[in-house]
Design a protein around this motif. Structure first.
Motif, PDB file in Angstrom:
ATOM      1  N   ALA A  89      38.367  38.008  40.895  1.00  0.00           N
ATOM      2  CA  ALA A  89      38.617  38.646  39.603  1.00  0.00           C
ATOM      3  C   ALA A  89      37.555  38.288  38.574  1.00  0.00           C
ATOM      4  N   LEU A  94      33.455  41.815  39.932  1.00  0.00           N
ATOM      5  CA  LEU A  94      33.875  43.172  39.574  1.00  0.00           C
ATOM      6  C   LEU A  94      32.686  44.034  39.154  1.00  0.00           C
ATOM      7  N   ASN A 107      41.319  44.083  43.511  1.00  0.00           N
ATOM      8  CA  ASN A 107      42.767  44.252  43.576  1.00  0.00           C
ATOM      9  C   ASN A 107      43.227  45.448  42.759  1.00  0.00           C
ATOM     10  N   ALA A 110      42.598  45.451  38.841  1.00  0.00           N
ATOM     11  CA  ALA A 110      41.263  45.850  38.376  1.00  0.00           C
ATOM     12  C   ALA A 110      41.109  47.367  38.393  1.00  0.00           C
ATOM     13  N   GLY A 157      42.459  35.210  36.526  1.00  0.00           N
ATOM     14  CA  GLY A 157      41.952  34.915  37.856  1.00  0.00           C
ATOM     15  C   GLY A 157      43.066  34.489  38.786  1.00  0.00           C
ATOM     16  N   ASP A 320      49.801  42.843  33.010  1.00  0.00           N
ATOM     17  CA  ASP A 320      48.407  42.997  33.446  1.00  0.00           C
ATOM     18  C   ASP A 320      48.021  44.469  33.570  1.00  0.00           C
TER      19      ASP A 320
END
Length: 356
Positions: A89, A94, A107, A110, A157, A320
């Protein structure tokens, strides 16, 4: 000379030499059932960067290294370069995916947050880690006011997310503890030195922690805490999928083959794992046995709609992912590409009772 005779001659070699010789035996003898199909000579080698989300990698992250060292990537005309990141993360990981610089772990969170990419191979659907704590911690409630790991990307993270889940079991919030951000290599040393009171550790580090400081204890097995959580999948930028879908498909086929070799041929892959992780062989062997027993590595595409959707819902529950931006399963996973890659690897199979 038979393949078994070739391999037996290599057993006495030093570690670095052994890895190279095993790769040679792979090319001479083939990959067994996973790689027995003949391949036409490569017209060209396709250069690709692969991101690994921990530096140095844990045992669970080593299929990429196995595919490279045993010539599986080469068989599929892929020239692989491996780049290690400080967390899946992390901004660097990314960004590498978003910019099309590397194929790496991503994941659903994201993607929901705007990453223009899709998962194409589920390396390890199940969580392999345990949450380890210092000896004075008896229950999750005892973590209040303590120092927990936030390695692997800091806030948001992996270790931060796992710590948050453990805290929730005691009705605690992230504000009730102090999260310490550091390099992924500092997880085990931080716990051993007393700088951390809680951290998610992979099996080899659990083994080493308890060997070096017996008072340290496992508070909870994370796979039992979150049995439906999707742990680790590789993804590619949508731009790469649009431009060179066949290449990504071949990558996925190679990685499916690599995982099958891992399950079937421990003696061939342990030296590669030791070299990649920089961990003692006894710890690596312990981790290997744990990962195989618990079906952590995939043997097919690794994908599970149930796990992915559970992880998405968990992200919404924790804030999130915004509820109005909830992605569909097909927005996260390139299902068709996975099916094509699986066909190239010989279709569905089951190994030691594992079938993801």
């Amino acid at each position: 000379m038979t393949c078994e005779a070739i391999r037996s001659r290599f057993m006495g070699a030093r570690r670095g030499v052994f890895v190279a010789l095993v790769a040679l035996s792979w090319m001479i003898c083939g990959a067994g059932s996973a790689g027995a199909q003949s391949k036409a000579p490569c017209k060209e080698m396709r250069k690709l960067k692969f991101g690994v989300s921990v530096s140095p990698p844990n045992v669970v992250h080593t299929p990429i290294y196995v595919a490279r060292e045993l010539g599986i990537f080469t068989k599929h005309c892929i020239d692989a370069e491996i780049v290690e990141f400080e967390g899946g993360a992390s901004a660097a990981n990314l960004a590498a995916v978003a910019q099309g610089q590397a194929l790496a772990t991503i994941n659903a969170v994201a993607i929901a947050q705007g990453l223009k990419a899709k998962q194409f191979w589920g390396m390890a659907p199940r969580l392999p880690q345990a949450y380890m704590v210092s000896e004075e911690i008896k229950t999750a409630a005892d973590l209040k006011g303590k120092r927990l790991s936030a390695t692997g990307g800091g806030v948001g993270g992996f270790n931060w997310v796992m710590g948050r889940e453990v805290l929730k079991t005691a009705g605690l919030k992230v504000e009730d503890v102090q999260f310490i951000s550091q390099a992924t290599a500092g997880r085990l040393p931080g716990l051993l030195a007393g700088q951390l009171n809680g951290v998610a550790l992979h099996p080899e580090d659990v083994y080493l922690a308890q060997k070096q400081k017996p008072g340290l204890r496992v508070l909870v097995d994370l796979a039992q805490l979150m049995p439906k959580y999707f742990f680790n999948a590789y993804g590619a930028a949508e731009s790469i999928l649009a431009r060179d879908r066949a290449m990504v498909r071949d990558v996925a086929t190679a990685l499916i083959e690599a995982n099958r070799v891992i399950y079937n041929q421990k003696e061939r892959v342990i030296p590669i794992m030791v070299e990649a992780t920089k961990k003692p062989q006894d710890a690596v062997s312990f981790a290997y046995d744990s990962l195989v027993k618990n079906c952590v590595w995939s043997v097919n595409t690794g994908f599970s709609k149930e796990r992915t959707e559970w992880s998405i819902d968990n992200g919404i529950e924790n804030g999130d992912i915004q509820a109005d931006k909830k992605p569909a399963y097909e927005q996260v996973v390139d299902v068709k590409l996975g099916e094509e890659a699986l066909k190239g690897a010989g279709g569905l199979t089951k190994i030691r009772g594992c079938s993801d």
